[in-house]
Design a protein around this motif. Structure first.
Motif, PDB file in Angstrom:
ATOM      1  N   UNK A   1       6.321   8.459  12.738  1.00  0.00           N
ATOM      2  CA  UNK A   1       6.695   9.707  13.606  1.00  0.00           C
ATOM      3  C   UNK A   1       6.876  10.848  12.762  1.00  0.00           C
ATOM      4  N   UNK A   2       6.603  10.867  11.593  1.00  0.00           N
ATOM      5  CA  UNK A   2       6.598  11.969  10.547  1.00  0.00           C
ATOM      6  C   UNK A   2       8.154  12.308  10.142  1.00  0.00           C
ATOM      7  N   UNK A   3       9.069  11.197  10.060  1.00  0.00           N
ATOM      8  CA  UNK A   3      10.335  11.674   9.699  1.00  0.00           C
ATOM      9  C   UNK A   3      10.394  11.524   7.975  1.00  0.00           C
ATOM     10  N   UNK A   4       9.174  10.767   7.532  1.00  0.00           N
ATOM     11  CA  UNK A   4       9.132  10.789   6.078  1.00  0.00           C
ATOM     12  C   UNK A   4       7.631  10.965   5.778  1.00  0.00           C
ATOM     13  N   UNK A   5       7.608  11.663   4.615  1.00  0.00           N
ATOM     14  CA  UNK A   5       6.071  11.763   4.204  1.00  0.00           C
ATOM     15  C   UNK A   5       5.275  10.485   3.728  1.00  0.00           C
TER      16      UNK A   5
ATOM     17  N   UNK B   1       0.791  -1.096  -0.146  1.00  0.00           N
ATOM     18  CA  UNK B   1       0.066  -0.204  -0.040  1.00  0.00           C
ATOM     19  C   UNK B   1       0.952   1.273  -0.057  1.00  0.00           C
ATOM     20  N   UNK B   2       0.353   2.305  -0.725  1.00  0.00           N
ATOM     21  CA  UNK B   2       1.120   3.550  -0.769  1.00  0.00           C
ATOM     22  C   UNK B   2       0.591   4.444   0.415  1.00  0.00           C
ATOM     23  N   UNK B   3       1.094   4.545   1.478  1.00  0.00           N
ATOM     24  CA  UNK B   3       0.579   5.182   2.615  1.00  0.00           C
ATOM     25  C   UNK B   3       1.259   6.412   3.062  1.00  0.00           C
ATOM     26  N   UNK B   4       0.688   7.570   3.525  1.00  0.00           N
ATOM     27  CA  UNK B   4       1.253   8.666   3.730  1.00  0.00           C
ATOM     28  C   UNK B   4       1.037   9.158   5.248  1.00  0.00           C
ATOM     29  N   UNK B   5       1.851  10.186   5.884  1.00  0.00           N
ATOM     30  CA  UNK B   5       1.671  10.494   7.279  1.00  0.00           C
ATOM     31  C   UNK B   5       0.552  11.542   7.265  1.00  0.00           C
ATOM     32  N   UNK B   6      -0.414  11.560   8.223  1.00  0.00           N
ATOM     33  CA  UNK B   6      -1.643  12.356   8.104  1.00  0.00           C
ATOM     34  C   UNK B   6      -1.159  14.044   7.840  1.00  0.00           C
ATOM     35  N   UNK B   7      -0.137  14.401   8.262  1.00  0.00           N
ATOM     36  CA  UNK B   7       0.268  15.865   7.720  1.00  0.00           C
ATOM     37  C   UNK B   7       0.606  15.845   6.368  1.00  0.00           C
ATOM     38  N   UNK B   8       0.666  14.861   5.481  1.00  0.00           N
ATOM     39  CA  UNK B   8       0.709  15.289   4.098  1.00  0.00           C
ATOM     40  C   UNK B   8      -0.465  15.823   3.396  1.00  0.00           C
ATOM     41  N   UNK B   9      -0.501  16.823   2.689  1.00  0.00           N
ATOM     42  CA  UNK B   9      -1.763  17.521   2.115  1.00  0.00           C
ATOM     43  C   UNK B   9      -2.436  16.323   0.848  1.00  0.00           C
TER      44      UNK B   9
ATOM     45  N   UNK C   1       8.164   2.755  11.364  1.00  0.00           N
ATOM     46  CA  UNK C   1       8.241   3.757  12.693  1.00  0.00           C
ATOM     47  C   UNK C   1       8.354   5.077  12.228  1.00  0.00           C
ATOM     48  N   UNK C   2       9.452   5.320  11.229  1.00  0.00           N
ATOM     49  CA  UNK C   2       9.978   6.683  10.884  1.00  0.00           C
ATOM     50  C   UNK C   2       8.520   7.382  10.217  1.00  0.00           C
TER      51      UNK C   2
END
Length: 324
Positions: free
Chosen positions: A197-201, A128-136, A193-194
């Motif tokens: 934690x928002x270390x990557x988008x 799955x392509x997944x993004x951190x919630x902060x990514x627009x 984990x990264x």
């Protein structure tokens, strides 16, 4: 006369060794099996190794020891097996890095075509392509637009250089005409984990690994990497549907033995591995994780490896992928 006696003794010794090896193969397994997993705990290869090892223990009557030997982009553990005796008791589970590493690294400590013998392709699985919630970005099209607007601004975590996750995104970069920043970690667990934690988008991870975090809204899924939608995720579009035509990626896990292993022993290892892989409860678990059990023949797995090597060598060259 002495020469004839010497030849006779040598022939007798060879005959005895062959007879012993054949008998040992027929009674396989007669002692514990070491199943080397050349990656850290937590990724799909490790998960498959532990599930498969448990079932091989049940069906074979001997303990299967899962031995994590990470390092060197999977080369440490795989070379260990390549240099081990070909008696069927030291095996390795490998994946895409095996065929990508020679292209990325150039110099290798072993030659998978000469030093390893295919046993069976165990499973294949989309990511799955997944993004951190902060990514627009709320879709693949929006992700592509963001990556095109600011090259190397959107970052992605991977399980390391030449890993499944690295290759999956580099294929995306080639087909979408974008360039995203690669941040390699030492395994799929640390990459996840990264991302959390928002270390990557962004990352491209196994369904089973990210599903709980998607449900908890700690990650947002954009698309699945398979050619067709999954029965278990009918509302999740494929990457190709979502804006990158021609994109398809599936990770795979297969078993190999040292190339010195006798054909009779390979056949017995194969029979045990396939019986274990096709266990009803293992298949059910894999299905829940959007993973397909393949369990094919040594010849079929060999052809599969050759096709993968050809395909990904082209992607590596076109993407300019390297060990960061």
């Amino acid at each position: 006369m002495r020469i004839e006696r010497g030849i006779t003794k040598a022939a007798l010794a060879c005959f005895c060794m062959l007879t012993w090896a054949t008998t040992n193969a027929q009674n396989y397994p007669i002692k514990p099996i070491r199943l080397v997993v050349p990656v850290p705990p937590g990724g799909i290869v490790d998960v498959v190794g532990r599930l498969l090892g448990q079932k091989m223990t049940e069906h074979g009557g001997q303990n299967v020891i899962v031995d994590n030997r990470p390092g060197g982009l999977t080369n440490v553990g795989t070379e260990y097996v390549a240099r081990s005796p070909g008696d069927g008791y030291t095996l390795v589970l490998q994946s895409l890095p095996m065929v990508v590493n020679p292209v990325v690294l150039g110099k290798m400590p072993y030659d998978y075509e000469k030093d390893l013998a295919p046993v069976s392709l165990t499973v294949t699985s989309p990511y799955l392509f997944v993004v951190h919630p902060s990514v627009p970005a709320k879709s693949i099209k929006e992700l592509v637009a963001a990556a095109k607007a600011q090259p190397n601004k959107v970052s992605y975590s991977s399980a390391g250089n030449a890993s499944n996750l690295h290759v999956a995104v580099e294929l995306f970069n080639v087909l979408a005409g974008v360039k995203m920043l690669h941040i390699p970690y030492k395994g799929g667990g640390p990459a996840l984990t990264a991302l959390l934690g928002g270390e990557a988008d962004l990352s491209v991870l196994a369904v089973s690994a990210v599903q709980p975090y998607i449900t908890a809204k700690r990650l947002r899924a954009l698309a699945i990497t398979s050619a067709k939608r999954m029965r278990t995720l009918p509302d999740m579009p494929t990457v190709a549907e979502a804006g990158v035509p021609g994109y398809e990626f599936a990770s795979w896990v297969g078993m190999l033995a040292p190339s010195s292993t006798l054909a009779a022993t390979i056949n017995n290892v194969h029979a045990l591995a396939v019986k274990a892989a096709r266990s009803t409860d293992l298949v059910e678990r894999m299905t829940r994780d959007a993973t397909d059990v393949v369990a094919n023949s040594p010849a079929e797995f060999k052809s599969f490896i050759q096709a993968e090597a050809t395909r990904w060598a082209r992607v590596v060259r076109e993407s300019g992928m390297k060990a960061d």
